[in-house]
Design a protein around this motif. Structure first.
Motif, PDB file in Angstrom:
ATOM      1  N   LEU A  56       0.819  -1.220   0.000  1.00  0.00           N
ATOM      2  CA  LEU A  56       0.000   0.000   0.000  1.00  0.00           C
ATOM      3  C   LEU A  56       0.848   1.264   0.000  1.00  0.00           C
ATOM      4  O   LEU A  56       0.539   2.233  -0.699  1.00  0.00           O
ATOM      5  N   ALA A  57       1.921   1.261   0.784  1.00  0.00           N
ATOM      6  CA  ALA A  57       2.798   2.428   0.826  1.00  0.00           C
ATOM      7  C   ALA A  57       3.438   2.673  -0.525  1.00  0.00           C
ATOM      8  O   ALA A  57       3.675   3.825  -0.913  1.00  0.00           O
ATOM      9  N   ASN A  58       3.684   1.620  -1.269  1.00  0.00           N
ATOM     10  CA  ASN A  58       4.267   1.750  -2.596  1.00  0.00           C
ATOM     11  C   ASN A  58       3.237   2.243  -3.600  1.00  0.00           C
ATOM     12  O   ASN A  58       3.549   3.054  -4.469  1.00  0.00           O
ATOM     13  N   ALA A  59       1.999   1.773  -3.490  1.00  0.00           N
ATOM     14  CA  ALA A  59       0.975   2.085  -4.486  1.00  0.00           C
ATOM     15  C   ALA A  59       0.243   3.403  -4.240  1.00  0.00           C
ATOM     16  O   ALA A  59      -0.166   4.067  -5.200  1.00  0.00           O
ATOM     17  N   ALA A  60       0.066   3.796  -3.001  1.00  0.00           N
ATOM     18  CA  ALA A  60      -0.773   4.957  -2.691  1.00  0.00           C
ATOM     19  C   ALA A  60      -0.331   6.244  -3.389  1.00  0.00           C
ATOM     20  O   ALA A  60      -1.170   6.914  -4.007  1.00  0.00           O
ATOM     21  N   PRO A  61       0.936   6.636  -3.329  1.00  0.00           N
ATOM     22  CA  PRO A  61       1.319   7.874  -4.010  1.00  0.00           C
ATOM     23  C   PRO A  61       1.067   7.816  -5.524  1.00  0.00           C
ATOM     24  O   PRO A  61       0.648   8.809  -6.132  1.00  0.00           O
ATOM     25  N   ALA A  62       1.267   6.647  -6.120  1.00  0.00           N
ATOM     26  CA  ALA A  62       1.044   6.503  -7.557  1.00  0.00           C
ATOM     27  C   ALA A  62      -0.443   6.615  -7.893  1.00  0.00           C
ATOM     28  O   ALA A  62      -0.806   7.216  -8.911  1.00  0.00           O
ATOM     29  N   LEU A  63      -1.305   6.058  -7.058  1.00  0.00           N
ATOM     30  CA  LEU A  63      -2.740   6.154  -7.304  1.00  0.00           C
ATOM     31  C   LEU A  63      -3.224   7.597  -7.176  1.00  0.00           C
ATOM     32  O   LEU A  63      -4.049   8.057  -7.974  1.00  0.00           O
ATOM     33  N   VAL A  64      -2.704   8.315  -6.187  1.00  0.00           N
ATOM     34  CA  VAL A  64      -3.068   9.726  -6.036  1.00  0.00           C
ATOM     35  C   VAL A  64      -2.544  10.522  -7.228  1.00  0.00           C
ATOM     36  O   VAL A  64      -3.259  11.374  -7.784  1.00  0.00           O
ATOM     37  N   ALA A  65      -1.326  10.233  -7.664  1.00  0.00           N
ATOM     38  CA  ALA A  65      -0.761  10.915  -8.835  1.00  0.00           C
ATOM     39  C   ALA A  65      -1.628  10.670 -10.060  1.00  0.00           C
ATOM     40  O   ALA A  65      -1.916  11.602 -10.829  1.00  0.00           O
ATOM     41  N   ALA A  66      -2.065   9.436 -10.253  1.00  0.00           N
ATOM     42  CA  ALA A  66      -2.928   9.123 -11.398  1.00  0.00           C
ATOM     43  C   ALA A  66      -4.245   9.887 -11.317  1.00  0.00           C
ATOM     44  O   ALA A  66      -4.732  10.407 -12.325  1.00  0.00           O
ATOM     45  N   ALA A  67      -4.817   9.976 -10.122  1.00  0.00           N
ATOM     46  CA  ALA A  67      -6.070  10.721  -9.953  1.00  0.00           C
ATOM     47  C   ALA A  67      -5.871  12.200 -10.278  1.00  0.00           C
ATOM     48  O   ALA A  67      -6.715  12.825 -10.930  1.00  0.00           O
ATOM     49  N   LEU A  68      -4.753  12.769  -9.856  1.00  0.00           N
ATOM     50  CA  LEU A  68      -4.480  14.175 -10.152  1.00  0.00           C
ATOM     51  C   LEU A  68      -4.295  14.409 -11.654  1.00  0.00           C
ATOM     52  O   LEU A  68      -4.768  15.411 -12.200  1.00  0.00           O
ATOM     53  N   VAL A  69      -3.621  13.474 -12.328  1.00  0.00           N
ATOM     54  CA  VAL A  69      -3.465  13.592 -13.782  1.00  0.00           C
ATOM     55  C   VAL A  69      -4.827  13.532 -14.455  1.00  0.00           C
ATOM     56  O   VAL A  69      -5.112  14.306 -15.372  1.00  0.00           O
ATOM     57  N   ARG A  70      -5.685  12.619 -14.007  1.00  0.00           N
ATOM     58  CA  ARG A  70      -7.038  12.516 -14.570  1.00  0.00           C
ATOM     59  C   ARG A  70      -7.817  13.820 -14.364  1.00  0.00           C
ATOM     60  O   ARG A  70      -8.516  14.276 -15.255  1.00  0.00           O
ATOM     61  N   LEU A  71      -7.700  14.398 -13.167  1.00  0.00           N
ATOM     62  CA  LEU A  71      -8.377  15.673 -12.907  1.00  0.00           C
ATOM     63  C   LEU A  71      -7.828  16.779 -13.794  1.00  0.00           C
ATOM     64  O   LEU A  71      -8.590  17.569 -14.358  1.00  0.00           O
ATOM     65  N   ALA A  72      -6.518  16.846 -13.914  1.00  0.00           N
ATOM     66  CA  ALA A  72      -5.902  17.891 -14.736  1.00  0.00           C
ATOM     67  C   ALA A  72      -6.323  17.762 -16.192  1.00  0.00           C
ATOM     68  O   ALA A  72      -6.440  18.777 -16.892  1.00  0.00           O
ATOM     69  N   ASP A  73      -6.571  16.548 -16.657  1.00  0.00           N
ATOM     70  CA  ASP A  73      -6.933  16.313 -18.053  1.00  0.00           C
ATOM     71  C   ASP A  73      -8.432  16.369 -18.318  1.00  0.00           C
ATOM     72  O   ASP A  73      -8.849  16.235 -19.466  1.00  0.00           O
ATOM     73  N   ASP A  74      -9.238  16.564 -17.287  1.00  0.00           N
ATOM     74  CA  ASP A  74     -10.702  16.563 -17.459  1.00  0.00           C
ATOM     75  C   ASP A  74     -11.181  17.919 -17.979  1.00  0.00           C
ATOM     76  O   ASP A  74     -11.179  18.910 -17.241  1.00  0.00           O
TER      77      ASP A  74
END
Length: 132
Positions: A56-74
């Motif tokens: 989870l510690a490895n994946a969490a920052p990447a999942l948040v980063a992906a969500a931010l990229v999705r928001l920026a591209d919306d």
């Protein structure tokens, strides 16, 4: 009411989405296995807890980063170029690899070399016989 953005690994039209998800899932699986290896394959509650924590510690920052990229591209959000850049910069600070995967910096999503095939569950031999 706005519609939900697709989760990483569930975007039907983005060819970069699945490779980014697969790469992230592989990193989390590796972190999980490393923690179990640290416990010499013991299937104790402590070993499983540490392995899950590492994944989870490895994946969490990447999942948040992906969500931010999705928001920026919306386009529905009507963000300015400066706002999109701000969200992308935060995402880069969280996990550059995921942002690069989603932006195509590591290829176009159609390259076989980027495809990572993950089993549904790690083979028991790699988990020291630990069953979940």
């Amino acid at each position: 009411m706005t519609s939900a953005l697709p989760m990483l690994g569930d975007h039907p039209t983005d060819p970069l989405d699945n490779p980014a998800y697969q790469a992230l899932a592989q990193r989390a699986a590796d972190a999980f296995e490393i923690a179990l290896h640290h416990h010499q394959g013991a299937c104790t509650a402590e070993a499983r807890q540490e392995a899950l924590h590492n994944a989870l510690a490895n994946a969490a920052p990447a999942l948040v980063a992906a969500a931010l990229v999705r928001l920026a591209d919306d386009p529905g959000l009507g963000l300015t170029a400066e706002q999109r850049a701000y969200l992308t910069d935060i995402a880069i600070g969280l996990d550059l690899d995921t942002v690069e995967d989603l932006s195509g910096a590591n290829g176009d999503g159609g390259q076989a070399s980027r495809q990572v095939d993950l089993p549904t569950a790690p083979p028991p031999s790699r988990l020291g016989g630990c069953r979940f």
